[in-house]
Motif scaffolding. Structure first.
Motif, mmCIF file in Angstrom:
data_model
loop_
_atom_site.group_PDB
_atom_site.id
_atom_site.type_symbol
_atom_site.label_atom_id
_atom_site.label_comp_id
_atom_site.label_asym_id
_atom_site.label_seq_id
_atom_site.Cartn_x
_atom_site.Cartn_y
_atom_site.Cartn_z
ATOM 1 N N SER A 1 0.826 -1.206 0.000
ATOM 2 C CA SER A 1 0.000 0.000 0.000
ATOM 3 C C SER A 1 0.861 1.258 0.000
ATOM 4 N N ALA A 2 2.100 1.141 0.482
ATOM 5 C CA ALA A 2 2.990 2.302 0.503
ATOM 6 C C ALA A 2 3.337 2.767 -0.906
ATOM 7 N N LEU A 3 3.126 1.891 -1.871
ATOM 8 C CA LEU A 3 3.409 2.228 -3.270
ATOM 9 C C LEU A 3 2.568 3.417 -3.716
ATOM 10 N N LEU B 1 1.606 5.814 -1.825
ATOM 11 C CA LEU B 1 1.810 6.963 -0.949
ATOM 12 C C LEU B 1 2.785 7.965 -1.568
#
Lengths: 319, 279
Positions: free
Chosen positions: B114-116, B118
């Protein structure tokens, strides 16, 4: 660590010639090693993503300015943002406008180019390499180069337009043309999506097209009923990558336009950077960051939700 | 791969492709042409395309006006501090996520992934403050250490994981039956079979470091430590109207990447395909 498991003796009492893992021992070993080897990344994630995000939220509740005293202001920064900060809404609008121009433009060109290359073209490899070259240009060099291309007096574009007796433009120096100019510049990097599209197209099963042939359908039917539906996962991937990229735009604003003219290219990230590192208003910049985070969460949810309606997956489970 | 029927359509196909290629290449020609021209010729209207005479002095001028040789060495130093880290931490975590079975691994991976989405701006300010408190702003540590913990490298981990998943599981099982430890499986089986994927990740990381602008801008203050990208940006600031110099300097920054691309072209294009498909 696995000594117990490996030394387990067999029912007949004889030891195996070499140490072997019993089933339970293997599972335990995999778990230990799995967690151990994943640990650095998890630590990195906590240290450089989760931690800063929490810190960011706390800082956003203060008026921390570099060199000043820190005061707790509650949600004051957020109230100011939505109440009186015209630049905040301006920068949101600029980023959104750029996204709406740059993403579809890039996708359309990339998809078109990949459709052409997917035909029986001689020199496909060469075209693919040529189209990919701009992707490699370091963004600072790209910014310098395009500033020169857009130079109103001696730049490539106006020189060509003048030679063709067409009207010229102020490009990045005009408040109406600046964002479209940057969108064109980003479309120059269409080659990345082209390569991905091309790989996707080559994975579309040939027999589906033959089915259309049997039914007497033409090229349009093949495109509309086979190519496009089969390509929706790839289109979706490129769309998401495109959206991520537009949320990251900073260099163009910093290097080419300084956010101008008249804040026409005040991208959100540039405004945030300026607030933090030029004005030193760390509290307010952190509030900006948190609002950006919430926007990205909502946008991501919307995009993935919409995907259920138009993205076709063979397995049907969305992965 | 369908063959267009008539000759006219075929001609049209090539015509459109050539127009696309020309539009792609034109800015490059403009770059090289301007880099090789004297000022008098650069500013001629209508524009001229062939430098006469070839003015190599722009390159000499740019190289003496700012120490691009030094920036080049700085950038290489940074590459050496980052690329091995990404390869190491990327491959061990991809190994953990692809080839070792433990509860929660998919959940953990999904959270990391999910940090992708961000934007870096979200963590920018506190990270900077943290490095400032650590007294490390101005050094290469804030630029290189996070890579050793996989920060900002989720894409690389994802690519390696995809590749590792394609290696037959029986190889691992056979090794475990013979009493191997996961480390041996990683080192003796998975890594040797993954050279192409490691090469791709290495090249992408190299290019990413080469192109990075924001991080050097924020963390490097001393001009002696500038990278090529940051040096070029500063150069633009002080020589804003010297287009010959600027184009020569840009060429110097672009050229190594283009050369690298032509050396590893096949791997790079395959790597994009590998990451881009079948998430």
């Amino acid at each position: 660590m696995t000594a117990l498991a490996t030394r387990s003796s067999r029912p007949d009492g004889r030891r195996r010639p070499r140490a072997r893992h019993a089933v339970g021992g293997l599972a335990r070993m995999e778990r230990r090693w799995g967690i151990g080897l994943a640990l650095p990344v998890v630590v990195g994630f906590v240290l450089f993503t989760v931690g800063p995000m929490i810190a960011s939220f706390v800082i956003s509740l203060t008026d921390w300015t570099i060199g000043g005293k820190v005061r707790w202001v509650g949600f004051g920064n957020y109230r100011a943002m939505f109440g009186s900060d015209d630049l905040f809404s301006k920068s949101l609008g600029v980023t959104l406008y750029y996204t709406l121009l740059a993403v579809p433009l890039g996708l359309a060109i990339a998809f078109g180019a990949s459709l052409l290359l997917n035909r029986d073209v001689r020199g496909r490899g060469l075209f693919r390499v040529l189209f990919y070259l701009p992707v490699l240009v370091p963004s600072v060099a790209s910014a310098v180069l395009w500033t020169w291309v857009y130079n109103p007096d001696f730049g490539l574009l106006n020189q060509l337009l003048r030679a063709a007796h067409l009207p010229t433009s102020q490009w990045i120096y005009s408040d109406t043309m600046a964002i479209p100019s940057l969108a064109i510049m980003s479309a120059w990097g269409f080659g990345n999506a082209t390569v991905i599209f091309l790989a996707g197209l080559q994975g579309v099963p040939r027999h589906l097209y033959e089915a259309i042939d049997v039914d007497g359908g033409g090229a349009w039917a093949k495109f509309r009923y086979i190519t496009v539906p089969m390509m929706t996962p790839t289109i979706f991937y490129n769309l998401v990558m495109g959206l991520i990229a537009t949320f990251q735009v900073f260099n163009e604003a910093y290097l080419m336009t300084s956010g101008g003219p008249d804040n026409a290219t005040l991208f959100y990230n540039y405004y945030l950077w300026r607030t933090a590192f030029s004005d030193g208003r760390l509290g307010y910049a952190s509030a900006l960051a948190w609002v950006l985070f919430l926007i990205v969460v909502v946008a991501t949810a919307l995009v993935f939700r919409s995907a259920r309606r138009w993205v076709y997956y063979e397995t049907g489970d969305g992965r | 791969m369908r063959r267009p029927r008539s000759g006219a359509r075929r001609f049209l196909l090539y015509a459109v492709l050539c127009v696309c290629a020309a539009a792609t290449l034109l800015p490059f020609l403009w770059l090289v042409r301007s880099a090789l021209m004297k000022d008098g010729q650069i500013f001629k209207s209508p524009p001229e395309w062939l430098p006469s005479p070839f003015a190599w002095h722009n390159f000499g001028g740019a190289l003496t006006a700012q120490p691009f040789g030094r920036y080049f060495l700085n950038t290489l130093t940074l590459e050496l501090a980052i690329v091995p880290g990404v390869l190491f931490v990327g491959s061990i975590s991809a190994f953990a996520f692809a080839r070792l079975r433990w509860r929660g691994r998919n959940t953990v991976f999904a959270v990391l992934l999910s940090a992708l989405m961000l934007p870096y701006a979200v963590t920018l300010v506190p990270t900077f403050i943290g490095w400032q408190y650590a007294g490390l702003v101005g050094t290469y540590v804030p630029l290189s250490l996070p890579a050793w913990l996989g920060a900002g490298q989720i894409g690389s981990i994802f690519l390696l994981r995809q590749f590792f998943l394609s290696i037959p599981r029986e190889l691992d099982d056979a090794a475990y039956v013979d009493g191997a430890r996961p480390w041996t499986v990683y080192w003796r089986i998975v890594l040797p079979l993954s050279r192409p994927a490691l090469l791709v990740v290495g090249i992408f990381t190299f290019i990413g470091v080469w192109n990075d602008f924001l991080n050097p801008l924020i963390y490097l203050a001393d001009a002696k430590r500038y990278t090529l990208s940051l040096g070029l940006a500063m150069f633009q600031g002080s020589y804003s109207a010297q287009w010959g110099y600027l184009m020569a300097a840009s060429t110097i920054v672009i050229l190594p990447i283009i050369v690298l691309f032509f050396l590893a072209q096949r791997h790079i294009l395959e790597g994009i395909t590998l990451t881009g498909l079948k998430g």
